[in-house]
Design an enzyme around this catalytic site. Structure first.
Site, PDB file in Angstrom:
ATOM      1  N   THR A   1      21.419  14.217  27.889  1.00 56.82           N
ATOM      2  CA  THR A   1      20.780  15.532  27.963  1.00 56.82           C
ATOM      3  C   THR A   1      19.446  15.552  27.222  1.00 56.82           C
ATOM      4  O   THR A   1      19.249  14.792  26.253  1.00 56.82           O
ATOM      5  CB  THR A   1      21.730  16.584  27.336  1.00 56.82           C
ATOM      6  OG1 THR A   1      21.022  17.802  27.145  1.00 56.82           O
ATOM      7  CG2 THR A   1      22.266  16.141  25.983  1.00 56.82           C
TER       8      THR A   1
ATOM      9  N   TYR B   1      27.083  19.787  19.844  1.00 54.25           N
ATOM     10  CA  TYR B   1      27.045  19.165  21.182  1.00 54.25           C
ATOM     11  C   TYR B   1      25.928  18.138  21.266  1.00 54.25           C
ATOM     12  O   TYR B   1      26.155  16.963  21.589  1.00 54.25           O
ATOM     13  CB  TYR B   1      26.870  20.236  22.273  1.00 54.25           C
ATOM     14  CG  TYR B   1      26.432  19.652  23.606  1.00 54.25           C
ATOM     15  CD1 TYR B   1      27.255  18.777  24.321  1.00 54.25           C
ATOM     16  CD2 TYR B   1      25.171  19.949  24.151  1.00 54.25           C
ATOM     17  CE1 TYR B   1      26.849  18.217  25.533  1.00 54.25           C
ATOM     18  CE2 TYR B   1      24.756  19.396  25.359  1.00 54.25           C
ATOM     19  CZ  TYR B   1      25.593  18.537  26.045  1.00 54.25           C
ATOM     20  OH  TYR B   1      25.179  17.981  27.240  1.00 54.25           O
TER      21      TYR B   1
ATOM     22  N   LYS C   1      25.975  13.988  21.640  1.00 54.42           N
ATOM     23  CA  LYS C   1      25.342  13.272  22.758  1.00 54.42           C
ATOM     24  C   LYS C   1      24.309  12.272  22.210  1.00 54.42           C
ATOM     25  O   LYS C   1      24.166  11.170  22.728  1.00 54.42           O
ATOM     26  CB  LYS C   1      24.667  14.248  23.732  1.00 54.42           C
ATOM     27  CG  LYS C   1      25.616  15.097  24.563  1.00 54.42           C
ATOM     28  CD  LYS C   1      26.523  14.310  25.494  1.00 54.42           C
ATOM     29  CE  LYS C   1      25.810  13.699  26.670  1.00 54.42           C
ATOM     30  NZ  LYS C   1      26.766  13.103  27.651  1.00 54.42           N
TER      31      LYS C   1
HETATM   32  P1  NAD Z   1      31.510  19.525  32.725  1.00 50.50           P
HETATM   33  O1  NAD Z   1      31.894  20.104  31.420  1.00 50.50           O
HETATM   34  O2  NAD Z   1      31.386  20.414  33.913  1.00 50.50           O
HETATM   35  O3  NAD Z   1      32.514  18.349  33.122  1.00 50.50           O
HETATM   36  C1  NAD Z   1      32.935  17.394  32.203  1.00 50.50           C
HETATM   37  C2  NAD Z   1      34.024  16.556  32.861  1.00 50.50           C
HETATM   38  O4  NAD Z   1      34.445  15.546  31.936  1.00 50.50           O
HETATM   39  C3  NAD Z   1      35.273  17.381  33.226  1.00 50.50           C
HETATM   40  O5  NAD Z   1      35.705  17.046  34.522  1.00 50.50           O
HETATM   41  C4  NAD Z   1      36.296  16.964  32.175  1.00 50.50           C
HETATM   42  O6  NAD Z   1      37.632  17.045  32.631  1.00 50.50           O
HETATM   43  C5  NAD Z   1      35.872  15.526  31.901  1.00 50.50           C
HETATM   44  N1  NAD Z   1      36.293  15.071  30.570  1.00 50.50           N
HETATM   45  C6  NAD Z   1      36.138  15.728  29.382  1.00 50.50           C
HETATM   46  N2  NAD Z   1      36.693  15.028  28.382  1.00 50.50           N
HETATM   47  C7  NAD Z   1      37.197  13.886  28.943  1.00 50.50           C
HETATM   48  C8  NAD Z   1      37.872  12.756  28.421  1.00 50.50           C
HETATM   49  N3  NAD Z   1      38.171  12.649  27.117  1.00 50.50           N
HETATM   50  N4  NAD Z   1      38.231  11.766  29.281  1.00 50.50           N
HETATM   51  C9  NAD Z   1      37.949  11.860  30.595  1.00 50.50           C
HETATM   52  N5  NAD Z   1      37.333  12.919  31.148  1.00 50.50           N
HETATM   53  C10 NAD Z   1      36.941  13.914  30.333  1.00 50.50           C
HETATM   54  O7  NAD Z   1      30.137  18.743  32.460  1.00 50.50           O
HETATM   55  P2  NAD Z   1      28.824  18.648  33.336  1.00 50.50           P
HETATM   56  O8  NAD Z   1      28.039  19.886  33.147  1.00 50.50           O
HETATM   57  O9  NAD Z   1      29.189  18.196  34.697  1.00 50.50           O
HETATM   58  O10 NAD Z   1      28.063  17.479  32.559  1.00 50.50           O
HETATM   59  C11 NAD Z   1      28.277  16.110  32.904  1.00 50.50           C
HETATM   60  C12 NAD Z   1      27.429  15.225  32.013  1.00 50.50           C
HETATM   61  O11 NAD Z   1      26.051  15.580  32.141  1.00 50.50           O
HETATM   62  C13 NAD Z   1      27.762  15.365  30.519  1.00 50.50           C
HETATM   63  O12 NAD Z   1      27.716  14.084  29.936  1.00 50.50           O
HETATM   64  C14 NAD Z   1      26.655  16.250  29.980  1.00 50.50           C
HETATM   65  O13 NAD Z   1      26.390  15.980  28.624  1.00 50.50           O
HETATM   66  C15 NAD Z   1      25.494  15.849  30.864  1.00 50.50           C
HETATM   67  N6  NAD Z   1      24.482  16.908  31.057  1.00 50.50           N
HETATM   68  C16 NAD Z   1      24.848  18.127  31.558  1.00 50.50           C
HETATM   69  C17 NAD Z   1      23.876  19.095  31.783  1.00 50.50           C
HETATM   70  C18 NAD Z   1      24.214  20.426  32.402  1.00 50.50           C
HETATM   71  O14 NAD Z   1      23.295  21.237  32.613  1.00 50.50           O
HETATM   72  N7  NAD Z   1      25.450  20.727  32.729  1.00 50.50           N
HETATM   73  C19 NAD Z   1      22.540  18.833  31.443  1.00 50.50           C
HETATM   74  C20 NAD Z   1      22.221  17.579  30.897  1.00 50.50           C
HETATM   75  C21 NAD Z   1      23.207  16.613  30.724  1.00 50.50           C
END
Ligand code: NAD
Ligand code: TYD
Length: 336
Positions: free
Chosen positions: A123, A150, A154
């Site tokens: 992120t 958070y 990360k």
């Molecule tokens: P989300 O919270 O919607 O989904 C996270 C997924 O990870 C879920 O399906 C959950 O069940 C799974 N998970 C959580 N803990 C786990 C574990 N211990 N073992 C296995 N699975 C596990 O997240 P998202 O918004 O889809 O984000 C995905 C990635 O992108 C993350 O790494 C996040 O840091 C990064 N990211 C997200 C955004 C955003 O705007 N949402 C922006 C930048 C980066």
């Protein structure tokens, strides 16, 4: 090619799997996900019977199941994480466990099983906060300065991923992207929360003065960026990925959503601010454009309308998501 996608049942991971299976139908995908409150297999209904797709329920912190899932894998795309800043403020421990320890467990298994690429999804929040008056943007040269549990977790995971490249020669790449929006966005994050609240005749809660700015990226553009990095990215490198927004404050996003849904601005409610709230994120994505030819293609206003339309036509999906544990969370977060 065989891909192991961690966190594939979440918002971005499920969009990525749907995108990848359309663009690369010859590839085999294993979706490894614990199914926390944020994981939802309904997102993947259209591919669940595809013989090239399979699902493993497992925890990235568990070395035994991770090692088993990593067998004969060519590429790991690592999305699994705890992702919501507000939850990291009320309960940071699980963020350190999943985002730091979980990533390290995956890295060990990737080394052991000699994967050809470990792609880590991160992120822009690791870079901290810009002032509204700043004209500079985050770039690959910006120092890390995370300010929430958070983003700190990360940041820890990013450093570990790089250390496995320099120490063990693991072929890694990293993308740090801005806030995503689009279908299957979990309604604890601003845009999905705002749309679904309006559809339920509730107000949109806006933190503080509402003049906080995010760089919104349509989720399919993010999937395309990861595709570009996997195909053409240089091992060991980091690429920043951002969207097509022009510094729109949160309150203006709320107004746009209300306008699309034919409601007036009295449906905005200013609520208590988030502690340590980062003022502004703004991403310079010129490196990935220059080196890999990627740029965002989905304009904010047009795709905000399409996202609103998606929530209007997927009421069953978000109504189910907004029940049970979500109701307790919402009460604690907004009604105390
Ligand atoms: P989300 O919270 O919607 O989904 C996270 C997924 O990870 C879920 O399906 C959950 O069940 C799974 N998970 C959580 N803990 C786990 C574990 N211990 N073992 C296995 N699975 C596990 O997240 P998202 O918004 O889809 O984000 C995905 C990635 O992108 C993350 O790494 C996040 O840091 C990064 N990211 C997200 C955004 C955003 O705007 N949402 C922006 C930048 C980066
Ligand atoms: P969020 O979607 O939680 O993403 P992040 O904090 O990771 O950027 O929040 C986006 C912006 O919207 C952020 O400035 C916080 C703000 N916000 C609100 O004003 N009200 C809300 O109810 C939520 C969830 C977020």
């Amino acid at each position: 090619m065989k891909l192991l996608v961690t966190g594939g049942a979440g918002f971005i991971g499920s969009n990525f799997i749907l995108y990848w299976m359309k663009e690369h139908p010859q590839d085999v995908i294993v979706n490894f996900d614990k199914l926390t409150y944020a994981g939802n297999l309904e997102n993947l209904k259209e591919v669940e019977k595809n013989p090239k797709y399979s699902f493993v329920q497992g925890d990235i912190c568990d070395p035994v199941s991770v090692d088993k899932a990593m067998k004969e894998v060519d590429v790991v795309v690592h999305f699994a994480a705890e992702t919501h800043v507000d939850r990291s403020i009320t309960g940071p421990a699980v963020f350190v466990m999943t985002n730091v320890v979980g990533t390290q467990v995956l890295l060990d298994a990737a080394v052991k099983n000699a994967v050809k690429r470990f792609h880590h999804v991160s992120t822009d929040e690791v870079f901290g906060s810009l002032e509204l008056t700043d004209t500079s943007k985050f770039s690959e040269r910006t120092n890390y300065s995370p300010r929430s549990p958070y983003s700190a977790s990360k940041a820890g995971s990013d450093h570990l991923v790089r250390s496995y490249f320099t120490t063990y020669g693991l072929p890694i790449t990293i993308t740090n992207c801005s806030n995503n929006f689009g279908p299957y966005m979990f309604p604890e994050k601003l845009i999905a929360l705002a749309i679904t609240n309006v559809l339920e005749d509730k107000k949109i809660p806006i933190y503080g003065d509402g003049l906080y700015v995010r760089d919104w990226l349509y989720v399919e553009d993010h999937a395309r960026a990861i595709d570009a990095v996997l195909q053409k990215g240089k091992v060991g490198e980091t690429y920043l990925v951002g969207g097509m927004t022009d510094l729109i404050p949160n309150v203006e996003i709320a107004k746009k959503i209300l306008k699309i849904l034919g409601k007036d601005e009295s449906n905005i409610e200013f609520v208590k601010d988030r502690p340590g709230h980062d003022r502004k994120y703004d991403v310079d994505w010129s490196k990935i454009k220059r080196e890999l030819g990627w740029e965002p293609e989905h304009g904010f206003d047009e795709y905000l309308e399409k996202t609103v339309e998606w929530y209007k036509t997927h009421e069953q999906w978000w109504k189910r998501v907004k029940s049970g544990e979500y109701e307790d969370y919402y009460k604690k977060q907004y009604e105390s």
